[in-house]
Design an enzyme around this catalytic site. Sequence first.
Site, PDB file in Angstrom:
ATOM      1  N   HIS A 170      80.716  85.145  87.141  1.00  0.00           N
ATOM      2  CA  HIS A 170      79.449  85.080  87.870  1.00  0.00           C
ATOM      3  C   HIS A 170      79.002  83.635  87.964  1.00  0.00           C
ATOM      4  O   HIS A 170      79.319  82.805  87.101  1.00  0.00           O
ATOM      5  CB  HIS A 170      78.373  85.936  87.188  1.00  0.00           C
TER       6      HIS A 170
ATOM      7  N   HIS B 164      86.779  92.783  90.054  1.00  0.00           N
ATOM      8  CA  HIS B 164      86.660  92.289  88.689  1.00  0.00           C
ATOM      9  C   HIS B 164      87.602  91.110  88.451  1.00  0.00           C
ATOM     10  O   HIS B 164      88.819  91.260  88.456  1.00  0.00           O
ATOM     11  CB  HIS B 164      86.955  93.393  87.668  1.00  0.00           C
TER      12      HIS B 164
ATOM     13  N   CYS C 180      80.622  95.360  86.941  1.00  0.00           N
ATOM     14  CA  CYS C 180      81.290  96.354  87.804  1.00  0.00           C
ATOM     15  C   CYS C 180      80.360  97.566  87.980  1.00  0.00           C
ATOM     16  O   CYS C 180      80.263  98.117  89.080  1.00  0.00           O
ATOM     17  CB  CYS C 180      82.623  96.791  87.216  1.00  0.00           C
TER      18      CYS C 180
ATOM     19  N   ASP D 162      68.799  87.753  87.925  1.00  0.00           N
ATOM     20  CA  ASP D 162      69.091  87.787  86.489  1.00  0.00           C
ATOM     21  C   ASP D 162      67.951  88.503  85.765  1.00  0.00           C
ATOM     22  O   ASP D 162      66.775  88.279  86.064  1.00  0.00           O
ATOM     23  CB  ASP D 162      69.269  86.364  85.951  1.00  0.00           C
TER      24      ASP D 162
ATOM     25  N   HIS E 119      82.638  89.235  83.493  1.00  0.00           N
ATOM     26  CA  HIS E 119      82.914  89.463  84.924  1.00  0.00           C
ATOM     27  C   HIS E 119      82.393  88.184  85.557  1.00  0.00           C
ATOM     28  O   HIS E 119      81.185  87.896  85.452  1.00  0.00           O
ATOM     29  CB  HIS E 119      82.184  90.710  85.419  1.00  0.00           C
TER      30      HIS E 119
ATOM     31  N   ASN F 250      79.578  79.784  83.337  1.00  0.00           N
ATOM     32  CA  ASN F 250      80.028  79.597  81.965  1.00  0.00           C
ATOM     33  C   ASN F 250      81.366  80.309  81.802  1.00  0.00           C
ATOM     34  O   ASN F 250      81.477  81.493  82.110  1.00  0.00           O
ATOM     35  CB  ASN F 250      78.995  80.183  80.995  1.00  0.00           C
TER      36      ASN F 250
HETATM   37  P1  AMP Z   1      76.402  84.356  80.911  1.00  0.00           P
HETATM   38  O1  AMP Z   1      75.700  84.235  79.591  1.00  0.00           O
HETATM   39  O2  AMP Z   1      76.702  83.063  81.594  1.00  0.00           O
HETATM   40  O3  AMP Z   1      77.616  85.250  80.788  1.00  0.00           O
HETATM   41  O4  AMP Z   1      75.378  85.077  81.889  1.00  0.00           O
HETATM   42  C1  AMP Z   1      75.139  86.448  81.845  1.00  0.00           C
HETATM   43  C2  AMP Z   1      73.798  86.663  82.461  1.00  0.00           C
HETATM   44  O5  AMP Z   1      73.679  88.037  82.770  1.00  0.00           O
HETATM   45  C3  AMP Z   1      72.614  86.296  81.556  1.00  0.00           C
HETATM   46  O6  AMP Z   1      71.828  85.287  82.182  1.00  0.00           O
HETATM   47  C4  AMP Z   1      71.858  87.619  81.411  1.00  0.00           C
HETATM   48  O7  AMP Z   1      70.443  87.439  81.421  1.00  0.00           O
HETATM   49  C5  AMP Z   1      72.326  88.392  82.632  1.00  0.00           C
HETATM   50  N1  AMP Z   1      72.281  89.845  82.519  1.00  0.00           N
HETATM   51  C6  AMP Z   1      72.714  90.612  81.484  1.00  0.00           C
HETATM   52  N2  AMP Z   1      72.538  91.915  81.760  1.00  0.00           N
HETATM   53  C7  AMP Z   1      71.973  91.978  82.990  1.00  0.00           C
HETATM   54  C8  AMP Z   1      71.527  93.044  83.834  1.00  0.00           C
HETATM   55  N3  AMP Z   1      71.633  94.340  83.470  1.00  0.00           N
HETATM   56  N4  AMP Z   1      70.976  92.735  85.028  1.00  0.00           N
HETATM   57  C9  AMP Z   1      70.849  91.440  85.410  1.00  0.00           C
HETATM   58  N5  AMP Z   1      71.259  90.395  84.669  1.00  0.00           N
HETATM   59  C10 AMP Z   1      71.799  90.659  83.469  1.00  0.00           C
HETATM   60 ZN    ZN Z   2      83.693  93.739  86.154  1.00  0.00          ZN
END
Ligand code: AMP
Ligand code: ZN
Length: 113
Positions: free
Chosen positions: A99, A46, A7, A30, A97, A86
């Site tokens: 994704h 959200h 968010c 990412d 959130h 996931n």
């Molecule tokens: P998940 O583990 O499926 O919840 O994926 C979360 C993803 O968010 C991971 O691949 C992280 O590398 C990515 N992530 C975490 N913080 C950030 C950020 N500030 N900017 C971009 N990606 C992020």
């Molecule tokens: Zn959110």
Amino acid sequence: MADCLFCKIVKGEIPSKKVYEDETVYVFEDIEPTAPIHYLVIPKEHISKLDEITEENSGVIAHIFEVISKLAKDMGLKDGFRVVSNCGAQAGQSVFHIHFHMLAGREFGWPAG
Ligand code: AMP
Ligand code: ZN
């Protein structure tokens, strides 16, 4: 959600490398890519995870897949790409959130580890 990382990214309070944005969807790189192309595709509203998709909010999820399809065409991902969401800690969700990881640029094994 005030304390939600994604968010905050949508609001510009935390920097991100934007790939695409429209009224309801935001796409960014990412921070720890696991493939040459690794985007995160998120709704601006959200929704914490996949099992919270309902009749009321599923429109934005459908739109997310339209955006993914368009991006794939625009980027010429003819050799294929992978989309992963996931749901929950056991599946590896670390940001609550919803994704969709959009991954491309290398071979992917299956079943996923
Ligand atoms: P998940 O583990 O499926 O919840 O994926 C979360 C993803 O968010 C991971 O691949 C992280 O590398 C990515 N992530 C975490 N913080 C950030 C950020 N500030 N900017 C971009 N990606 C992020
Ligand atoms: Zn959110």
